[in-house]
Design a protein around this motif. Structure first.
Motif, mmCIF file in Angstrom:
data_model
loop_
_atom_site.group_PDB
_atom_site.id
_atom_site.type_symbol
_atom_site.label_atom_id
_atom_site.label_comp_id
_atom_site.label_asym_id
_atom_site.label_seq_id
_atom_site.Cartn_x
_atom_site.Cartn_y
_atom_site.Cartn_z
ATOM 1 N N TRP A 33 60.388 54.029 42.608
ATOM 2 C CA TRP A 33 59.219 53.507 43.316
ATOM 3 C C TRP A 33 58.044 54.435 43.024
ATOM 4 O O TRP A 33 58.181 55.662 43.108
ATOM 5 C CB TRP A 33 59.464 53.447 44.811
ATOM 6 N N ILE A 34 56.893 53.860 42.715
ATOM 7 C CA ILE A 34 55.717 54.666 42.355
ATOM 8 C C ILE A 34 54.516 54.136 43.122
ATOM 9 O O ILE A 34 54.238 52.928 43.130
ATOM 10 C CB ILE A 34 55.424 54.601 40.839
ATOM 11 N N SER A 35 53.791 55.061 43.774
ATOM 12 C CA SER A 35 52.529 54.729 44.429
ATOM 13 C C SER A 35 51.403 55.265 43.556
ATOM 14 O O SER A 35 51.363 56.463 43.267
ATOM 15 C CB SER A 35 52.484 55.346 45.826
ATOM 16 N N ALA A 36 50.476 54.381 43.107
ATOM 17 C CA ALA A 36 49.453 54.803 42.151
ATOM 18 C C ALA A 36 48.271 53.831 42.189
ATOM 19 O O ALA A 36 48.233 52.884 42.983
ATOM 20 C CB ALA A 36 50.043 54.860 40.739
ATOM 21 N N GLU A 37 47.323 54.085 41.257
ATOM 22 C CA GLU A 37 46.111 53.257 41.130
ATOM 23 C C GLU A 37 46.132 52.546 39.780
ATOM 24 O O GLU A 37 46.545 53.109 38.774
ATOM 25 C CB GLU A 37 44.872 54.147 41.258
ATOM 26 N N ILE A 38 45.709 51.258 39.783
ATOM 27 C CA ILE A 38 45.666 50.453 38.551
ATOM 28 C C ILE A 38 44.482 50.875 37.693
ATOM 29 O O ILE A 38 43.358 51.051 38.176
ATOM 30 C CB ILE A 38 45.560 48.953 38.888
ATOM 31 N N SER A 39 44.724 50.985 36.370
ATOM 32 C CA SER A 39 43.652 51.288 35.408
ATOM 33 C C SER A 39 43.969 50.581 34.098
ATOM 34 O O SER A 39 45.140 50.339 33.769
ATOM 35 C CB SER A 39 43.562 52.804 35.190
ATOM 36 N N ASN A 40 42.922 50.207 33.344
ATOM 37 C CA ASN A 40 43.077 49.577 32.018
ATOM 38 C C ASN A 40 43.955 48.327 32.090
ATOM 39 O O ASN A 40 44.831 48.121 31.249
ATOM 40 C CB ASN A 40 43.678 50.578 31.013
ATOM 41 N N PHE A 41 43.695 47.470 33.064
ATOM 42 C CA PHE A 41 44.511 46.279 33.227
ATOM 43 C C PHE A 41 44.183 45.245 32.145
ATOM 44 O O PHE A 41 43.020 44.948 31.872
ATOM 45 C CB PHE A 41 44.281 45.663 34.616
ATOM 46 N N VAL A 42 45.234 44.673 31.514
ATOM 47 C CA VAL A 42 45.073 43.631 30.497
ATOM 48 C C VAL A 42 46.110 42.548 30.770
ATOM 49 O O VAL A 42 47.302 42.839 30.900
ATOM 50 C CB VAL A 42 45.261 44.189 29.076
ATOM 51 N N ALA A 43 45.649 41.292 30.886
ATOM 52 C CA ALA A 43 46.550 40.142 31.014
ATOM 53 C C ALA A 43 46.633 39.463 29.651
ATOM 54 O O ALA A 43 45.671 38.824 29.190
ATOM 55 C CB ALA A 43 46.036 39.182 32.082
ATOM 56 N N HIS A 48 52.133 38.239 29.960
ATOM 57 C CA HIS A 48 52.549 39.582 30.366
ATOM 58 C C HIS A 48 51.319 40.403 30.768
ATOM 59 O O HIS A 48 50.210 40.163 30.261
ATOM 60 C CB HIS A 48 53.268 40.292 29.213
ATOM 61 N N TRP A 49 51.539 41.391 31.670
ATOM 62 C CA TRP A 49 50.467 42.294 32.089
ATOM 63 C C TRP A 49 50.756 43.690 31.553
ATOM 64 O O TRP A 49 51.882 44.175 31.589
ATOM 65 C CB TRP A 49 50.389 42.380 33.626
ATOM 66 N N TYR A 50 49.668 44.334 31.081
ATOM 67 C CA TYR A 50 49.771 45.713 30.613
ATOM 68 C C TYR A 50 48.683 46.520 31.317
ATOM 69 O O TYR A 50 47.520 46.096 31.380
ATOM 70 C CB TYR A 50 49.601 45.782 29.092
ATOM 71 N N GLN A 74 48.373 37.578 43.870
ATOM 72 C CA GLN A 74 47.033 38.053 43.509
ATOM 73 C C GLN A 74 47.129 38.963 42.290
ATOM 74 O O GLN A 74 47.934 39.877 42.236
ATOM 75 C CB GLN A 74 46.443 38.830 44.705
ATOM 76 N N ARG A 75 46.295 38.666 41.296
ATOM 77 C CA ARG A 75 46.295 39.505 40.093
ATOM 78 C C ARG A 75 45.612 40.828 40.402
ATOM 79 O O ARG A 75 44.517 40.856 40.955
ATOM 80 C CB ARG A 75 45.554 38.783 38.962
ATOM 81 N N PRO A 76 46.224 41.958 40.054
ATOM 82 C CA PRO A 76 45.596 43.260 40.324
ATOM 83 C C PRO A 76 44.364 43.468 39.449
ATOM 84 O O PRO A 76 44.209 42.855 38.393
ATOM 85 C CB PRO A 76 46.697 44.260 39.986
ATOM 86 N N LYS A 77 43.520 44.374 39.922
ATOM 87 C CA LYS A 77 42.300 44.681 39.184
ATOM 88 C C LYS A 77 42.113 46.185 39.136
ATOM 89 O O LYS A 77 42.828 46.951 39.800
ATOM 90 C CB LYS A 77 41.100 44.005 39.834
ATOM 91 N N GLU A 78 41.129 46.615 38.358
ATOM 92 C CA GLU A 78 40.835 48.029 38.174
ATOM 93 C C GLU A 78 40.588 48.703 39.528
ATOM 94 O O GLU A 78 39.803 48.231 40.351
ATOM 95 C CB GLU A 78 39.594 48.186 37.295
ATOM 96 N N GLY A 79 41.309 49.804 39.776
ATOM 97 C CA GLY A 79 41.098 50.575 40.992
ATOM 98 C C GLY A 79 41.970 50.194 42.162
ATOM 99 O O GLY A 79 41.935 50.858 43.205
ATOM 100 N N ASP A 80 42.766 49.100 42.036
ATOM 101 C CA ASP A 80 43.640 48.699 43.138
ATOM 102 C C ASP A 80 44.724 49.751 43.373
ATOM 103 O O ASP A 80 45.320 50.273 42.421
ATOM 104 C CB ASP A 80 44.311 47.349 42.840
ATOM 105 N N SER A 81 44.959 50.050 44.653
ATOM 106 C CA SER A 81 46.077 50.930 45.011
ATOM 107 C C SER A 81 47.315 50.062 45.197
ATOM 108 O O SER A 81 47.283 49.083 45.939
ATOM 109 C CB SER A 81 45.777 51.691 46.307
#
Length: 450
Positions: A33-43, A48-50, A74-81
């Motif tokens: 399990w990892i708690s982090a922030e989304i960055s460089n999101f690409v659909a 697939h999501w990267y 909901q699709r994640p976006k830049e900066g989402d925790s």
């Protein structure tokens, strides 16, 4: 010179090396399990999501395939925790270390769910959810205790249902907070107070619906253990039907809503009245049947009594009584004669063996022994008085008071006896004890005797 061969060096291809590393990561690290922030999101067009997961000190590449991200509303976006559950692996064609995300949650709610699952699994393994440990809810409940907010809708719902179903049930409210940092401690204290007072038959613990954060006090370990340790049976009524807390698993009975909890602990007064009426009718029928049976038996016995008149039997009984009476009188007279003869025989033996002479001898011997004892005690007392006087004289001869009476004295400094000049110094205050009193003096000069 040493020359190694290719077999001794165990030469690997890059593909084989990457495969080995990927296998090691998957085997020895596995799911995390990892708690982090989304960055460089690409659909990607493939679905697939990267993206990159990062915190203040580090980052790691991540991939979430179409089958897994299709469950995310909901699709994640830049900066989402986010909180993710993922497997650690290696993208072998490029040798890039990455994680494969299987589950993703937003805004820290996932962390609460993770804590919820961890505590739930731990308590379940400990046996707090076991069916055999749960108490039965009493059938005839006269008083219900409610642990909830005094101003919440849950209290109103519970009391409304109880009043409608059975107004005879008493209600005692133990008001607590049901949301916020202090809620768990107040709920635990209310359960303790209710168990100590023993004034209710069952406890309802709950509140209305809300978010996971709103209901979190009912997922606290302290609340779960207080419910498990309660001697009073507890019905958990937290939230709506879809809301399930750890308190629901530990409680003796779970109600989907506060209103349902009130229904579970109360019997409908109409049903009770209907049941009583059914029993009354059955009792009336049973009494009527029993009376008919008794009437039939009475008629049957009356008929048999007329056929077998008791006059003859009474005469036979009277004759038998006369026979037994005469036999009893004869036996009593015979036993009385035997008793009189035995009494006379015993009186004769008693006169022959009279104890008067023995008593006289015993009295004379007792008198002699008494005189001897009195004389021995007098001699002993005289001897002890003489010995006491002798010891007293010896003790007086060595007494310090006798020494003082011959002209000697004893000096003290601070309650310590002065026996050498080394124990005092100039300026000390001396207390000198004489035979008739004490003298206080001050040391001005010390001289030793040569």
């Amino acid at each position: 010179m040493y020359t190694s061969t290719s077999t001794q060096r165990n030469i690997l291809s890059v593909a084989k090396l990457n495969k080995m590393v990927g296998s090691l990561l998957k085997t020895h690290v596995g799911q995390v399990w990892i708690s982090a922030e989304i960055s460089n999101f690409v659909a990607a067009a493939s679905g697939h999501w990267y993206f990159t997961l990062k915190d203040r000190d580090a980052q790691v590449k991540a991939a979430m395939f179409k089958g897994a991200n299709g469950r995310i509303a909901q699709r994640p976006k830049e900066g989402d925790s986010v909180l993710v559950r993922a497997n650690v692996g290696l993208y072998e064609p490029r040798g890039d270390y990455q994680i494969i995300v299987e589950h993703l949650e937003f805004d820290g709610a996932g962390l609460l769910k993770q804590q919820y699952e961890q505590l739930k699994n731990a308590l379940q393994a400990e046996g707090l959810f076991a069916t055999q440990t749960k108490q039965a809810i009493p059938q005839d409940i006269k008083t219900v205790g409610i642990i909830t907010s005094a101003t919440g809708a849950a209290l109103h719902d519970i009391t409304t249902v109880l009043k409608r179903r059975n107004p005879m049930i008493n209600v005692i409210v133990y008001p607590t907070q049901v949301q916020g940092a202090a809620a768990a401690a107040q709920i635990v204290n209310a359960i303790f107070i209710a168990n100590r007072r023993r004034e209710v038959d069952v406890l309802i613990v709950g509140r209305g619906g809300g978010s996971l954060e709103d209901l979190w006090c009912f997922n606290e370990e302290t609340v779960a253990r207080a419910i498990f340790g309660s001697h009073l049976p507890i019905v958990s009524a937290v939230g709506h039907e879809v809301d399930v807390t750890i308190a629901d698993f530990v409680a003796d009975l779970r109600a989907a809503t506060p209103s349902q909890a009130a229904e579970l602990v109360s019997s409908d007064l109409g049903d009770v009245i209907y049941t009583i009426e059914q029993w009354r009718q059955r009792l009336t029928q049973a009494i009527s049947t029993k009376l008919n049976e008794c009437d039939y038996q009475q008629q049957l016995l009356g008929s048999r009594l007329q056929q077998n008149h008791p006059q003859q039997r009474l005469q036979q009984q009277a004759q038998a009584i006369d026979h037994f009476t005469m036999q009893l009188q004869h036996n009593m007279q015979r036993r009385l004669q035997v008793a009189q003869q035995r009494q006379q025989h015993l009186e004769n033996r008693l006169q022959h063996l009279s104890p008067i002479h023995l008593v006289s001898q015993s009295q004379q011997h007792t008198h002699t022994l008494t005189e001897r004892l009195r004389q021995a005690m007098a001699n002993r007392l005289t001897h002890q008085q003489q010995r006491f006087a002798k010891v007293t004289g010896i003790l007086h001869s060595v007494s310090p008071l006798a020494t003082l009476s011959r002209g000697y004295s004893i000096s003290f400094v601070d309650n310590h006896v002065v026996n050498t000049t080394s124990t005092i110094k100039e300026g000390d205050t001396l207390t000198t004890r004489l035979t008739d009193g004490e003298v206080t003096s001050k040391v001005e000069r010390i001289s030793a005797v040569k």
